[in-house]
Write a protein that holds these residues in place. Structure first.
Motif, PDB file in Angstrom:
ATOM      1  N   SER A 169       0.854  -0.844   0.428  1.00  0.00           N
ATOM      2  CA  SER A 169      -0.102   0.168   0.255  1.00  0.00           C
ATOM      3  C   SER A 169       0.793   1.170   0.059  1.00  0.00           C
ATOM      4  N   PRO A 189      -0.037   4.575  -7.973  1.00  0.00           N
ATOM      5  CA  PRO A 189      -1.304   4.186  -8.560  1.00  0.00           C
ATOM      6  C   PRO A 189      -1.260   4.162  -9.815  1.00  0.00           C
ATOM      7  N   ASN A 190      -2.375   2.931 -10.136  1.00  0.00           N
ATOM      8  CA  ASN A 190      -1.708   2.613 -11.584  1.00  0.00           C
ATOM      9  C   ASN A 190      -0.763   2.457 -12.430  1.00  0.00           C
ATOM     10  N   THR A 191       0.511   1.814 -11.906  1.00  0.00           N
ATOM     11  CA  THR A 191       1.626   0.986 -12.565  1.00  0.00           C
ATOM     12  C   THR A 191       2.109  -0.095 -12.021  1.00  0.00           C
ATOM     13  N   TYR A 205       0.306  -4.820 -10.891  1.00  0.00           N
ATOM     14  CA  TYR A 205      -0.149  -3.804 -11.665  1.00  0.00           C
ATOM     15  C   TYR A 205      -0.955  -2.921 -10.062  1.00  0.00           C
ATOM     16  N   THR A 206      -0.220  -2.015  -9.505  1.00  0.00           N
ATOM     17  CA  THR A 206      -0.880  -1.396  -8.323  1.00  0.00           C
ATOM     18  C   THR A 206      -2.346  -0.438  -8.682  1.00  0.00           C
ATOM     19  N   GLY A 207      -3.309  -0.861  -8.578  1.00  0.00           N
ATOM     20  CA  GLY A 207      -4.468   0.230  -8.238  1.00  0.00           C
ATOM     21  C   GLY A 207      -4.659   1.445  -7.983  1.00  0.00           C
ATOM     22  N   SER A 208      -5.940   2.039  -8.663  1.00  0.00           N
ATOM     23  CA  SER A 208      -6.027   3.318  -7.960  1.00  0.00           C
ATOM     24  C   SER A 208      -5.639   3.955  -7.399  1.00  0.00           C
ATOM     25  N   GLN A 209      -6.159   3.373  -5.905  1.00  0.00           N
ATOM     26  CA  GLN A 209      -5.273   3.392  -4.639  1.00  0.00           C
ATOM     27  C   GLN A 209      -3.923   3.311  -3.987  1.00  0.00           C
ATOM     28  N   GLY A 210      -3.249   2.636  -4.837  1.00  0.00           N
ATOM     29  CA  GLY A 210      -2.083   2.803  -4.816  1.00  0.00           C
ATOM     30  C   GLY A 210      -1.310   1.283  -3.939  1.00  0.00           C
TER      31      GLY A 210
END
Length: 107
Positions: A44, A48-50, A65-70
């Motif tokens: 966490s 985000p999105n990376t 892949y990280t989500g929109s919340q990192g």
């Protein structure tokens, strides 16, 4: 007008200071086990999105892949040749320790 501007500036500063900033973290579950067993890498506070690389003792591994919340959560397998002891799992500059507790019996 100056007093209003100063008050707004102060309120803005207080709001910025009050917003919690989450610290980046990386955890492994379970944090110990045998070679060829599954564990989950959870992170966490990441960008985000990376796409990020998950490494085991510095060896490049799979991408995650990280989500929109990192955040990220990915299941991994302990390498078959992992030796007994502590090993470092790393993602985007964060590290966590996985402890191999024994060797996998061979048939």
């Amino acid at each position: 007008m100056r007093r209003l501007a100063a008050t707004l500036a102060l309120l803005t500063l207080l709001v910025v200071l009050a917003v919690p900033v989450s610290a980046a973290s990386l955890t492994l579950s379970p944090p110990q086990g045998l070679p060829n067993t599954w564990y989950t890498v959870s992170g966490s506070g990441l960008p985000p999105n990376t796409w990020v690389t998950v490494t085991w003792d510095g060896a490049a591994g799979q991408m995650a892949y990280t989500g929109s919340q990192g955040t990220l959560s990915q299941m991994r397998v302990v390498p078959a040749g992992a030796t007994v002891g502590e090993h470092t799992v790393a993602v985007a500059g964060l590290t966590a320790v996985y402890t191999v507790t024994g060797v996998t019996p061979t048939a």
